[in-house]
Design an enzyme around this catalytic site. Structure first.
Site, PDB file in Angstrom:
ATOM      1  N   HIS A 149     -90.791 -10.120  55.477  1.00 57.30           N
ATOM      2  CA  HIS A 149     -90.734  -8.697  55.136  1.00 57.30           C
ATOM      3  C   HIS A 149     -90.163  -8.500  53.734  1.00 57.30           C
ATOM      4  O   HIS A 149     -90.762  -7.801  52.901  1.00 57.30           O
ATOM      5  CB  HIS A 149     -89.877  -7.968  56.175  1.00 57.30           C
ATOM      6  CG  HIS A 149     -89.744  -6.501  55.948  1.00 57.30           C
ATOM      7  ND1 HIS A 149     -90.495  -5.564  56.611  1.00 57.30           N
ATOM      8  CD2 HIS A 149     -88.935  -5.792  55.112  1.00 57.30           C
ATOM      9  CE1 HIS A 149     -90.165  -4.349  56.201  1.00 57.30           C
ATOM     10  NE2 HIS A 149     -89.216  -4.464  55.286  1.00 57.30           N
ATOM     11  N   GLU A 150     -89.020  -9.106  53.470  1.00 58.86           N
ATOM     12  CA  GLU A 150     -88.390  -8.920  52.160  1.00 58.86           C
ATOM     13  C   GLU A 150     -89.198  -9.581  51.052  1.00 58.86           C
ATOM     14  O   GLU A 150     -89.192  -9.121  49.905  1.00 58.86           O
ATOM     15  CB  GLU A 150     -86.952  -9.450  52.175  1.00 58.86           C
ATOM     16  CG  GLU A 150     -86.030  -8.748  53.163  1.00 58.86           C
ATOM     17  CD  GLU A 150     -86.008  -7.235  53.023  1.00 58.86           C
ATOM     18  OE1 GLU A 150     -86.246  -6.719  51.902  1.00 58.86           O
ATOM     19  OE2 GLU A 150     -85.765  -6.549  54.033  1.00 58.86           O
ATOM     20  N   HIS A 182     -91.615  -7.095  49.686  1.00 61.40           N
ATOM     21  CA  HIS A 182     -90.984  -6.253  48.661  1.00 61.40           C
ATOM     22  C   HIS A 182     -90.856  -7.015  47.350  1.00 61.40           C
ATOM     23  O   HIS A 182     -91.173  -6.498  46.268  1.00 61.40           O
ATOM     24  CB  HIS A 182     -89.588  -5.822  49.120  1.00 61.40           C
ATOM     25  CG  HIS A 182     -89.572  -4.758  50.172  1.00 61.40           C
ATOM     26  ND1 HIS A 182     -90.161  -3.531  50.005  1.00 61.40           N
ATOM     27  CD2 HIS A 182     -89.001  -4.733  51.408  1.00 61.40           C
ATOM     28  CE1 HIS A 182     -89.964  -2.786  51.091  1.00 61.40           C
ATOM     29  NE2 HIS A 182     -89.267  -3.496  51.956  1.00 61.40           N
ATOM     30  N   GLU A 189     -92.989  -0.293  51.055  1.00 59.76           N
ATOM     31  CA  GLU A 189     -92.954  -0.687  52.468  1.00 59.76           C
ATOM     32  C   GLU A 189     -94.327  -1.113  52.955  1.00 59.76           C
ATOM     33  O   GLU A 189     -94.435  -1.949  53.860  1.00 59.76           O
ATOM     34  CB  GLU A 189     -92.415   0.467  53.318  1.00 59.76           C
ATOM     35  CG  GLU A 189     -91.983   0.065  54.715  1.00 59.76           C
ATOM     36  CD  GLU A 189     -90.791  -0.891  54.741  1.00 59.76           C
ATOM     37  OE1 GLU A 189     -90.584  -1.546  55.788  1.00 59.76           O
ATOM     38  OE2 GLU A 189     -90.072  -0.994  53.724  1.00 59.76           O
TER      39      GLU A 189
END
Length: 487
Positions: free
Chosen positions: A253-254, A257, A283
């Site tokens: 997830h990170e 980003h 996101e």
């Protein structure tokens, strides 16, 4: 020369902003516990410097005199003019006070979360909320305070539009949840998973998804996050001995980003175009990396083999079972650990409560009871302690009111992007089954990430999908979830 002078000034301001961000990264990773009070002073001092630069009268003069010669220059000026207009509405002392109080609040929240003591933390949160309401009122300039707050994270978005989005999402999500939960769910993983091996595989996953460790690093934090842009983009993850998926999918997830920031056109470095255009678009990248790619049947087949190599026989018999285990619906309390079907219900709860907090309809002293009642109504069971409820997220303690809804907006954007990506890439599942994400991440880099802040949020998604902004709806997300979980 006006444009050149303006951009030179802005680049220096952007560089100072990156330094201020690094203070925040340090605070959440390696800062000594006893340094909290001093760090709050440092945050306040940096906020004053940045506010002074952001409100420098020369900016207005340069803007009046500058004539853009390219679409990129026009976009730079658009961002600078907006930032200047907003900065000049907020008094310098208020900006510094918010920075100082939220820095202290972050440490107080971490202690309260450990102690499950919301009552002890409530006075601090009340101070943060009051300061943010004051800031929001200054920014709104007679308009809607919450809309003014939203504009910091999702330019052009309104609470009314977000409410419509949640109204459209909620019935389909609840119906799908009830249908899937009515069937037997696969068991959760059992056993203990060595932390060092978790972190080793986590680092491999980061690189598989394109994270450049020569311009980044991975550290541990209570709440995973990504920080920085350009040539210094850092992420954090977390570990739990009984739940390696927490580590692996927090990392993926990170990385979504971080790759957004790393892949922005180098020509935009340290300028307003050199960062993600909005938190909703940001996101969309983290969620499509984590879910549509990372939790896909094809990629989990590859991950299954990697986990066997790292941990041996960990109690899951085959790839099909592993896919179901990774995507199992659960009855947990934590937003960041929620399955795809229920995640947006967690966000809707926060969106509604923070609107009430900012309007004054809900007092901080009553927030825990309101949270617990709403959670039980939405999920059928009540949080057992504050760390599993109102204290689980760091966002409100650090003043990020207006942020939460962008998580669901990002899911909606990701649904649209996934449709377009699947349309354009032939044989994607064959590649993912080999642990090769390059076709998908390359598509996202070319169509979304490289543009940085060049386009407006919905505009960049529509361009990537080859459609109109009006066609960016929740329908593709709901269709994807139904196809994945109802079959």
């Amino acid at each position: 020369m006006s444009y050149t002078d303006l951009m030179a000034f802005v680049r220096e301001t952007q560089a100072l902003g990156q330094i201020a961000g690094r203070l925040g990264w340090d605070q959440e990773t390696v800062m000594p516990k006893g340094a909290g009070a001093q760090r709050a002073e440092e945050h306040g001092a940096m906020a004053k410097v940045l506010h002074a630069r952001g409100t420098d009268p020369r900016i207005a003069e340069w803007l009046d005199a500058a004539t853009p010669e390219t679409p990129e220059q026009a976009a730079q000026l658009r961002h600078i003019a907006k930032s200047y207009a907003r900065a000049t509405k907020v008094p310098a002392d208020l900006a510094a006070q918010i920075a100082k109080v939220t820095s202290l609040s972050q440490g107080a929240w971490a202690e309260a979360r450990t102690a499950d003591d919301f009552a002890g933390f409530a006075p601090t949160l009340s101070e943060v909320a009051a300061l943010k309401r004051e800031e929001g009122a200054a920014l709104a300039d007679g308009g809607d305070v919450y809309d003014a707050m939203l504009d910091d994270y999702e330019p052009g978005m309104t609470a009314a539009e977000l409410s419509s989005m949640f109204d459209a999402l909620r019935p389909g999500l609840v119906a799908l949840r009830d249908e899937v939960m009515g069937r037997e769910q696969p068991p959760a993983l059992e056993g203990s998973f060595d932390e060092a091996r978790q972190l080793e595989l986590s680092s491999k996953l980061a690189q598989v998804f394109g994270y450049d460790l020569s311009r980044g690093r991975i550290d541990k934090a209570v709440h995973p996050f990504s920080s920085g842009s350009g040539q210094d983009v850092r992420i954090t993850t977390r570990t739990a001995a009984d739940d390696p998926f927490n580590c692996f999918y927090s990392t993926i997830h990170e990385v979504g980003h971080a790759c957004y920031e790393q892949n922005i056109d180098d020509a935009y470095l340290l300028t307003p175009l050199g960062a993600g255009v909005s938190m909703g678009v940001h996101e969309s990248q983290s969620r499509i990396y984590e879910n549509q790619l990372g939790r896909s049947r094809a990629f989990t087949g590859w991950l299954f083999g990697q986990m066997r190599d790292a941990f041996g026989d960990f109690g899951v018999a085959d790839e099909d079972t592993f896919f179901r285990v990774v995507n199992r619906l659960n009855t947990g309390f934590i937003r960041t650990e929620a399955d795809e079907v229920q995640y947006n219900l967690h966000v809707a709860l926060r969106f509604d409560l923070e609107r009430q907090l900012m309007s004054g309809a809900l007092d901080v002293a009553d927030l825990e009871d309101a949270w617990n009642s709403r959670f039980e109504a939405d999920f059928g069971y009540a949080p057992d302690r504050a760390s599993n409820g109102v204290l689980q997220d760091v966002h409100w303690p650090v003043g990020l009111f207006g942020y939460f809804a962008t998580y669901s907006l990002g899911n909606v954007y990701a649904g649209c992007l996934h449709d377009a990506l699947r349309r354009d890439i032939t044989g994607l599942d064959d590649m993912l089954a080999k642990g090769d994400t390059s076709a998908a991440t390359g598509w996202l880099r070319r169509n979304v990430q490289c543009h940085g802040g060049l386009y407006r949020p919905k505009e960049v998604i529509a361009k990537a999908c080859g459609t109109s902004e009006a066609d960016i709806t929740e329908a593709p997300l709901l269709a994807y979830l139904k196809d994945k979980f109802a079959s």
